[in-house]
Scaffold this active site. Structure first.
Site, PDB file in Angstrom:
ATOM      1  N   ARG A 104       8.579  10.799   8.467  1.00  0.00           N
ATOM      2  CA  ARG A 104       8.837  10.258   7.126  1.00  0.00           C
ATOM      3  C   ARG A 104      10.345  10.097   7.000  1.00  0.00           C
ATOM      4  O   ARG A 104      11.102  11.062   7.110  1.00  0.00           O
ATOM      5  CB  ARG A 104       8.318  11.218   6.050  1.00  0.00           C
ATOM      6  CG  ARG A 104       8.844  10.870   4.678  1.00  0.00           C
ATOM      7  CD  ARG A 104       8.149  11.605   3.566  1.00  0.00           C
ATOM      8  NE  ARG A 104       6.828  11.064   3.348  1.00  0.00           N
ATOM      9  CZ  ARG A 104       6.109  11.265   2.236  1.00  0.00           C
ATOM     10  NH1 ARG A 104       6.596  11.991   1.253  1.00  0.00           N
ATOM     11  NH2 ARG A 104       4.912  10.732   2.111  1.00  0.00           N
ATOM     12  N   HIS A 131       3.835   2.542   3.745  1.00  0.00           N
ATOM     13  CA  HIS A 131       3.161   3.850   3.677  1.00  0.00           C
ATOM     14  C   HIS A 131       1.725   3.647   4.185  1.00  0.00           C
ATOM     15  O   HIS A 131       0.757   3.736   3.432  1.00  0.00           O
ATOM     16  CB  HIS A 131       3.189   4.365   2.240  1.00  0.00           C
ATOM     17  CG  HIS A 131       2.938   5.834   2.102  1.00  0.00           C
ATOM     18  ND1 HIS A 131       2.686   6.656   3.189  1.00  0.00           N
ATOM     19  CD2 HIS A 131       2.906   6.651   1.010  1.00  0.00           C
ATOM     20  CE1 HIS A 131       2.521   7.904   2.751  1.00  0.00           C
ATOM     21  NE2 HIS A 131       2.630   7.919   1.441  1.00  0.00           N
ATOM     22  N   GLN A 134      -1.185   6.321   3.653  1.00  0.00           N
ATOM     23  CA  GLN A 134      -1.667   6.368   2.277  1.00  0.00           C
ATOM     24  C   GLN A 134      -2.675   5.251   2.019  1.00  0.00           C
ATOM     25  O   GLN A 134      -3.736   5.463   1.434  1.00  0.00           O
ATOM     26  CB  GLN A 134      -0.483   6.236   1.307  1.00  0.00           C
ATOM     27  CG  GLN A 134      -0.899   6.241  -0.150  1.00  0.00           C
ATOM     28  CD  GLN A 134      -1.424   7.589  -0.603  1.00  0.00           C
ATOM     29  OE1 GLN A 134      -0.744   8.594  -0.437  1.00  0.00           O
ATOM     30  NE2 GLN A 134      -2.624   7.638  -1.162  1.00  0.00           N
ATOM     31  N   ASP A 223       2.361   2.845  -8.797  1.00  0.00           N
ATOM     32  CA  ASP A 223       3.221   3.830  -8.126  1.00  0.00           C
ATOM     33  C   ASP A 223       4.490   3.974  -8.967  1.00  0.00           C
ATOM     34  O   ASP A 223       4.740   3.158  -9.868  1.00  0.00           O
ATOM     35  CB  ASP A 223       3.539   3.344  -6.688  1.00  0.00           C
ATOM     36  CG  ASP A 223       4.307   4.378  -5.866  1.00  0.00           C
ATOM     37  OD1 ASP A 223       4.283   5.575  -6.217  1.00  0.00           O
ATOM     38  OD2 ASP A 223       4.949   3.980  -4.870  1.00  0.00           O
ATOM     39  N   CYS A 263      -0.979   6.967  -5.515  1.00  0.00           N
ATOM     40  CA  CYS A 263      -0.715   7.771  -4.316  1.00  0.00           C
ATOM     41  C   CYS A 263      -0.194   9.158  -4.651  1.00  0.00           C
ATOM     42  O   CYS A 263      -0.286  10.054  -3.826  1.00  0.00           O
ATOM     43  CB  CYS A 263       0.259   7.034  -3.401  1.00  0.00           C
ATOM     44  SG  CYS A 263       1.888   6.767  -4.112  1.00  0.00           S
ATOM     45  N   ARG A 291      -6.495  11.422   2.343  1.00  0.00           N
ATOM     46  CA  ARG A 291      -5.346  11.420   3.265  1.00  0.00           C
ATOM     47  C   ARG A 291      -5.688  12.245   4.498  1.00  0.00           C
ATOM     48  O   ARG A 291      -5.393  11.866   5.635  1.00  0.00           O
ATOM     49  CB  ARG A 291      -4.097  12.029   2.581  1.00  0.00           C
ATOM     50  CG  ARG A 291      -3.500  11.217   1.461  1.00  0.00           C
ATOM     51  CD  ARG A 291      -2.846   9.943   1.956  1.00  0.00           C
ATOM     52  NE  ARG A 291      -1.817  10.173   2.958  1.00  0.00           N
ATOM     53  CZ  ARG A 291      -0.549  10.490   2.684  1.00  0.00           C
ATOM     54  NH1 ARG A 291      -0.137  10.592   1.440  1.00  0.00           N
ATOM     55  NH2 ARG A 291       0.343  10.664   3.656  1.00  0.00           N
TER      56      ARG A 291
HETATM   57  N1  NVA Z   1       6.961   4.852  -3.492  1.00  0.00           N
HETATM   58  C1  NVA Z   1       6.989   6.292  -3.450  1.00  0.00           C
HETATM   59  C2  NVA Z   1       5.761   6.819  -2.792  1.00  0.00           C
HETATM   60  C3  NVA Z   1       5.683   8.319  -2.728  1.00  0.00           C
HETATM   61  C4  NVA Z   1       4.481   8.822  -2.010  1.00  0.00           C
HETATM   62  C5  NVA Z   1       8.235   6.744  -2.722  1.00  0.00           C
HETATM   63  O1  NVA Z   1       8.574   6.127  -1.694  1.00  0.00           O
HETATM   64  O2  NVA Z   1       8.874   7.676  -3.164  1.00  0.00           O
HETATM   65  N1   CP Z   2       1.428  10.273  -1.567  1.00  0.00           N
HETATM   66  C1   CP Z   2       2.257  10.963  -0.770  1.00  0.00           C
HETATM   67  O1   CP Z   2       2.660  10.496   0.296  1.00  0.00           O
HETATM   68  O2   CP Z   2       2.575  12.187  -1.241  1.00  0.00           O
HETATM   69  P1   CP Z   2       3.728  13.144  -0.698  1.00  0.00           P
HETATM   70  O3   CP Z   2       5.038  12.480  -1.019  1.00  0.00           O
HETATM   71  O4   CP Z   2       3.526  14.428  -1.466  1.00  0.00           O
HETATM   72  O5   CP Z   2       3.569  13.330   0.768  1.00  0.00           O
END
Ligand code: NVA
Ligand code: CP
Length: 306
Positions: A104, A131, A134, A223, A263, A291
Site C-alpha cells: 500500500r 484499489h 477493494q 468514498d 469501502c 475483502r
Molecule cells: N480513497 C481512500 C480509500 C481508503 C480505503 C483513500 O485512498 O484514502
Molecule cells: N477500505 C480499506 O482499504 O480500508 P483500510 O484503509 O482500513 O485498509
C-alpha cells in the site's frame, strides 16, 4: 489466472475477474463451514504499508494465516524503505525470503517497479491510482446480492479517486454500466476514461449532476472526499464537494432496493448520510468481510505455484 501480479484491474481480463470471484465464493463457503483450505501452507506474504490501514492489514494477515501461511508486516517507518532503500532492491531481497508481496503506497509507478524487479507476485493494496482488492470484494458482494453482475447499473458519487478508477474498470469488465457523479475538477483518471471508451456494449457516463448519475441505479458507491495523502487539501475539498452526498434524497431516484457500497472508513454527514449508512450497514459490512475472501482468492491464484 494468467496475470502473475495484481497491480490494477486494467490488467485483468473479465475471465480472470470471474475466476477470482468464483474462488472467493468457494473460500468463503469453506471458511464458514470449518473446511480446511491451507493452499499456501508454509508460505509468507510481505505486507508493505506506507499509508494507514485497518481492513487491508487485518484481512491480508488473517487471510494468509487461514491459508496456512504467514504475513509479515513492514511499515515504512520501521523498514529500510522509510530510510530511502530503493524499491527495486527491496523487491529483490523480499523475493528471496517470501512468496508474495502486498504493498500500500502512493504512486502507482512504485507498485509497477516493485513488480518489475520482484520474482514473486505483487498485490496492490491501494495506491493513489487504484484499489483493486477493494473492488474485487465489492463485485463479490454485489454478485452475492443480485446473483449476477451483467446488466446492472453501478453509480459512483464523489471524488474521481483510486476507488472511482477501480470501480469503473471492474464494473465495466463485469458487464455493468457505470455513471459517475463528480465535480468537473475531480474527474476519474484519463487512462480509465480512455479504457471505458474502448468497451463495447457498456457505457461510462460522467456528470456533475448527482441526481442524473444516480437515476435507476442498482448499486451506489461513494468514498471520502479527501483520500490519504490529500490532508492539506481537506478544507478546499470540503467546499468543492458540498452536496456530493449519498443521502435519502439521492437514494429516492435509484431503483427500489438499490445497494450502497462504501469501502470505509466513512465520513457520515460528508459523502454519506448517517441514515443511508446505517440502513445499508449490512451490505457495507458484508463488503468489508468480503475483502478477506476476495484477497484469499487472489493470494491462492497468484501464490500457489511459486
Ligand atoms: N480513497 C481512500 C480509500 C481508503 C480505503 C483513500 O485512498 O484514502
Ligand atoms: N477500505 C480499506 O482499504 O480500508 P483500510 O484503509 O482500513 O485498509
Amino acid at each position: 489466472m494468467k496475470n502473475t501480479d495484481l497491480l490494477k484491474l486494467l490488467d485483468l481480463s473479465s475471465e480472470e475477474i470471474n475466476e477470482i470471484l468464483d474462488l472467493a465464493d468457494q473460500l468463503k463457503y469453506d471458511q464458514k463451514h470449518g473446511m480446511k483450505h491451507e493452499y499456501l501452507a508454509g508460505k509468507t506474504l510481505a505486507m508493505i504499508f506506507e499509508k494507514n490501514s485497518t481492513r487491508t492489514r487485518v484481512s491480508f494477515e488473517t487471510g494468509i494465516y487461514q491459508l496456512g501461511g504467514q504475513g509479515i508486516f513492514l511499515s515504512s517507518a520501521e523498514s529500510q524503505l522509510g530510510r530511502g532503500e530503493p524499491i527495486k532492491d527491496t523487491a529483490r531481497v523480499l523475493s528471496r525470503y517470501c512468496h508474495g508481496i502486498m504493498i500500500r503506497t502512493f504512486e502507482q509507478s512504485k507498485v509497477e517497479e516493485l513488480a518489475e524487479y520482484a520474482s514473486i507476485p505483487v498485490i496492490n493494496g491501494l495506491t493513489d491510482f487504484a484499489h483493486p482488492c477493494q473492488v474485487l470484494a465489492d463485485l463479490m458482494t454485489i454478485r452475492e446480492h443480485y446473483s449476477t453482475l451483467e446488466g446492472l447499473k453501478a453509480v459512483y458519487i464523489g471524488d474521481g479517486n483510486n476507488m472511482a478508477n477501480s470501480i469503473i474498470v471492474g464494473c465495466l469488465k463485469s458487464g455493468m454500466d457505470v455513471a459517475v457523479g463528480c465535480p468537473d475538477a475531480y474527474r476519474p483518471d484519463q487512462q480509465v476514461i480512455d479504457f471505458a471508451a474502448t468497451v463495447e456494449g457498456h457505457t461510462l457516463t460522467i456528470t456533475s449532476d448527482i441526481f442524473e448519475a444516480a437515476k435507476d441505479a442498482d448499486v451506489i458507491f461513494t468514498d471520502v472526499w479527501a483520500s490519504m495523502g490529500q490532508e492539506s487539501e481537506k478544507e478546499q475539498r470540503m467546499r468543492d464537494f458540498e452536496g456530493y452526498c449519498v443521502d435519502e434524497k439521492l437514494m429516492a431516484v435509484a431503483k427500489p432496493g438499490c445497494m450502497v457500497m462504501h469501502c470505509l472508513p466513512a465520513h457520515r454527514g460528508e459523502e454519506i448520510s448517517e441514515g443511508v449508512f446505517e440502513s445499508h450497514a449490512d451490505e457495507i459490512f458484508e463488503e468489508a468481510e468480503n475483502r478477506l475472501h476476495a484477497q484469499k482468492a487472489v493470494m491462492v491464484l497468484l501464490m500457489k505455484d511459486n
